[in-house]
Design a protein around this motif. Structure first.
Motif, mmCIF file in Angstrom:
data_model
loop_
_atom_site.group_PDB
_atom_site.id
_atom_site.type_symbol
_atom_site.label_atom_id
_atom_site.label_comp_id
_atom_site.label_asym_id
_atom_site.label_seq_id
_atom_site.Cartn_x
_atom_site.Cartn_y
_atom_site.Cartn_z
ATOM 1 N N ALA A 158 -12.800 25.907 70.808
ATOM 2 C CA ALA A 158 -12.781 26.472 69.449
ATOM 3 C C ALA A 158 -11.795 27.637 69.393
ATOM 4 O O ALA A 158 -11.053 27.788 68.412
ATOM 5 N N HIS B 99 -9.339 20.249 59.799
ATOM 6 C CA HIS B 99 -10.307 19.247 59.351
ATOM 7 C C HIS B 99 -9.975 18.794 57.923
ATOM 8 O O HIS B 99 -9.540 19.609 57.104
ATOM 9 N N ALA C 46 -11.449 21.065 55.399
ATOM 10 C CA ALA C 46 -11.266 22.495 55.656
ATOM 11 C C ALA C 46 -10.981 23.259 54.373
ATOM 12 O O ALA C 46 -10.258 22.787 53.491
ATOM 13 N N THR D 71 -15.390 34.553 70.500
ATOM 14 C CA THR D 71 -16.021 33.308 70.081
ATOM 15 C C THR D 71 -17.531 33.439 70.169
ATOM 16 O O THR D 71 -18.065 33.949 71.156
ATOM 17 N N ASP E 295 -19.546 28.202 67.005
ATOM 18 C CA ASP E 295 -18.415 27.549 66.334
ATOM 19 C C ASP E 295 -17.548 28.530 65.550
ATOM 20 O O ASP E 295 -16.621 28.133 64.847
ATOM 21 N N ARG F 147 -14.051 28.996 61.456
ATOM 22 C CA ARG F 147 -15.145 28.138 61.900
ATOM 23 C C ARG F 147 -14.523 26.814 62.315
ATOM 24 O O ARG F 147 -13.671 26.265 61.624
ATOM 25 N N VAL F 148 -14.943 26.298 63.462
ATOM 26 C CA VAL F 148 -14.393 25.064 64.019
ATOM 27 C C VAL F 148 -15.512 24.027 64.090
ATOM 28 O O VAL F 148 -16.620 24.331 64.527
ATOM 29 N N ALA F 149 -15.196 22.810 63.627
ATOM 30 C CA ALA F 149 -16.152 21.690 63.694
ATOM 31 C C ALA F 149 -15.405 20.448 64.136
ATOM 32 O O ALA F 149 -14.292 20.191 63.665
ATOM 33 N N ASP F 150 -15.988 19.697 65.030
ATOM 34 C CA ASP F 150 -15.374 18.459 65.530
ATOM 35 C C ASP F 150 -13.981 18.710 66.100
ATOM 36 O O ASP F 150 -13.073 17.887 65.938
ATOM 37 N N ARG G 69 -11.767 20.844 65.111
ATOM 38 C CA ARG G 69 -10.777 21.199 64.089
ATOM 39 C C ARG G 69 -11.263 22.385 63.269
ATOM 40 O O ARG G 69 -12.467 22.581 63.087
ATOM 41 N N ILE H 270 -12.395 24.229 60.156
ATOM 42 C CA ILE H 270 -13.021 23.751 58.920
ATOM 43 C C ILE H 270 -13.199 24.864 57.887
ATOM 44 O O ILE H 270 -13.307 24.590 56.697
ATOM 45 N N GLU H 271 -13.200 26.135 58.317
ATOM 46 C CA GLU H 271 -13.275 27.256 57.371
ATOM 47 C C GLU H 271 -12.442 28.411 57.886
ATOM 48 O O GLU H 271 -12.331 28.621 59.094
#
Length: 182
Positions: free
Chosen positions: A8, A32, A35, A78, A81, A126-129, A131, A133-134
């Motif tokens: 992340a 994302h 995002a 960190t 996420d 913010r990282v999800a999957d 990538r 995302i925010e």
């Protein structure tokens, strides 16, 4: 890139740096599809959407105003996420920087001064999957405006600002006309 998945922290750092040098393909790989940039309210219409194209539009908007644009990562923290980056953004003001109102109409224009700047920023990502995302940011806009001599403005610069804003509004109207012309 290697076969090792990015952390992340790695994703957040690279996404901030993409603003200065990233290609559309790199944005596609790291941002994302859903995002959102929570800082896009003063940006052009193309930057107000979601996903890689909107983030790339933000980069193009910044690059149109600033050359030698880069972010130096001072610290990265960190927590799950969420990644918080303390950065220094620097560059040279070589193009008109246009700001936009809540209806995505040009509201301000700062013609090139040729001056360099370096200001601190904090980016919350913010990282999800794997990538981004925010994204949220806290920027030293006052410090940047002072370094670029936007404030206090001289009478000559005020005139240049008004002319640049008129040009930006005329260009927006011309693009809108072309888009709806049969």
């Amino acid at each position: 890139m290697t076969g090792t998945p990015l952390t992340a922290r790695d994703v957040a750092i690279r996404c901030v740096q993409l603003m200065g040098d990233g290609s559309p393909a790199e944005f596609e790989a790291l941002v994302h599809p859903d995002a959102v940039n929570h800082e896009s309210r003063a940006e052009p219409p193309a930057a107000r959407g979601r996903g890689p194209q909107a983030f790339h539009a933000t980069a193009l908007w910044l690059r149109a105003a600033y050359s030698d644009l880069r972010w130096t990562i001072e610290e990265a923290v960190t927590e799950g996420d969420l990644v918080v980056l303390h950065t220094t953004m620097s560059g040279r003001h070589t193009g008109t920087f246009v700001t936009y109102d809540e209806h995505a109409r040009p509201s301000g224009a700062f013609p090139a001064t040729g001056r360099t700047f370096a200001v601190t920023q904090t980016h919350w990502c913010r990282v999800a999957d794997g990538r981004l995302i925010e994204h949220w940011a806290n920027r030293d806009d006052l410090g940047q405006a002072l370094q670029l001599h936007w404030i206090p403005p001289t009478p000559g610069y005020i005139l240049r600002m008004r002319l640049a804003l008129r040009r930006a509004r005329r260009d927006r109207a011309a693009r809108a006309y072309r888009a709806f012309r049969p």
